[in-house]
Scaffold this motif. Structure first.
Motif, PDB file in Angstrom:
ATOM      1  N   ILE A  99      35.719  33.119  34.538  1.00 47.86           N
ATOM      2  CA  ILE A  99      36.201  33.877  35.695  1.00 47.86           C
ATOM      3  C   ILE A  99      35.334  33.574  36.909  1.00 47.86           C
ATOM      4  N   LEU A 157      36.938  40.077  31.713  1.00 47.75           N
ATOM      5  CA  LEU A 157      37.107  40.571  33.088  1.00 47.75           C
ATOM      6  C   LEU A 157      36.171  41.740  33.371  1.00 47.75           C
ATOM      7  N   LEU A 210      39.058  42.586  39.809  1.00 48.33           N
ATOM      8  CA  LEU A 210      38.749  42.348  38.402  1.00 48.33           C
ATOM      9  C   LEU A 210      39.069  43.575  37.558  1.00 48.33           C
TER      10      LEU A 210
END
Length: 301
Positions: A99, A157, A210
């Protein structure tokens, strides 16, 4: 073959982390003396000094591919499934690093790289140290595979969101300490590192993006878990420590997003709520497995 993948993963993550910290150490004093006006400029110079932003991103992409192959070969050997808390942490930080890698194409996040890569390096080697894992006989079930993938993406996340929250708390504390004090009085490696981060409002925007995506996937994780449990044991709901902490975390993140939308909740209280919510999720996902596998030497279902 696995040991080669372990070594290559650690070498890539570790090499990138060392290069980043060396660049930061070398450039921070010069930036302070030059009175550099923005952290973005320092971040850009760090990227060039540690191998160039393009080369660095390419090497991190290779590290993510190697780490992903390693996770697949060690978690899914010969149509079975081996899993444990060390594998959970490794997968979580692999997704967190991925990410970060995607975010780095849009925002100057070299300061975050200095934190993410060492953690990913340590997490990637943990399955070699903690071998108390369990074999799941139902790994081939399509519903379980779907549940497993969604859950890991959600936890990845939230892991990177928790790191964002920690950094934002540090930046806020530094800004408070700097009130009424000349900028040069707060020089140091920590201050110069925080200077490489994007502005606080940008970090806040990324944080709630997120959390929003993670909340949707956590909701799907809970729903797919219920469906899978019903398919496996003909019982839709199993109230255990893992379920309790997962639901508690879901409620806490949901309350945070609701308060954010309704009243614009932000600041230290919101950031601490993020960390508390992630701690509850960590207890459900990793903590329970650590207690059972390492401390009690028992498998968990």
């Amino acid at each position: 073959m696995d040991i080669v993948l372990y070594a290559l993963t650690v070498l890539l993550y570790g090499g990138l982390a060392v290069a980043g910290w060396r660049a930061h150490r070398d450039l921070a004093p010069a930036a302070a003396l030059a009175g550099m006006p923005s952290g973005a400029q320092l971040s850009e110079r760090m990227s060039r000094a540690s191998g160039g932003s393009g080369i660095g991103r390419a090497l991190l992409g290779v590290a993510l591919v190697v780490h992903g192959v390693l996770l697949h070969t060690t978690i899914f050997p010969q149509n079975a499934m081996v899993f444990g808390f060390a594998f959970a942490l490794s997968a979580m930080f692999w997704l967190g690093a991925g990410i970060y890698w995607i975010e780095s194409f849009f925002f100057p996040l070299d300061g975050l790289r200095l934190l993410v890569l060492p953690l990913a390096c340590v997490a990637s080697i943990m399955p070699l140290i903690f071998g108390g894992v369990r074999v799941l006989p139902y790994a081939a079930a399509p519903m379980f595979k779907l549940h497993f993938v969604i859950a890991n993406i959600a936890y990845g996340l939230f892991a990177i969101a928790a790191l964002h929250a920690v950094l934002m708390l540090m930046v806020e504390k530094r800004l408070q300490n700097m009130r009424g004090v000349a900028r040069h009085a707060s020089n140091g490696w920590l201050s110069s590192w925080l200077d490489t981060l994007p502005p606080l409002l940008t970090l806040e925007k990324l944080l709630f993006r997120l959390i929003g995506a993670g909340f949707v996937l956590l909701t799907l994780t809970l729903l797919s878990g219920v469906a899978f449990n019903e398919q496996l044991v003909d019982r839709a709901f199993k109230l255990d420590h893992k379920t309790v902490f997962a639901i508690l975390s879901w409620l806490m993140f949901g309350a945070l997003l609701t308060a954010r939308r309704v009243s614009g909740w932000r600041g230290r209280a919101a950031l601490r709520w993020v960390l508390a919510s992630f701690a509850a999720l960590l207890l459900a996902y990793v903590g329970s497995r650590f207690v059972f596998e390492v401390l009690l030497h028992r498998a968990v279902v």
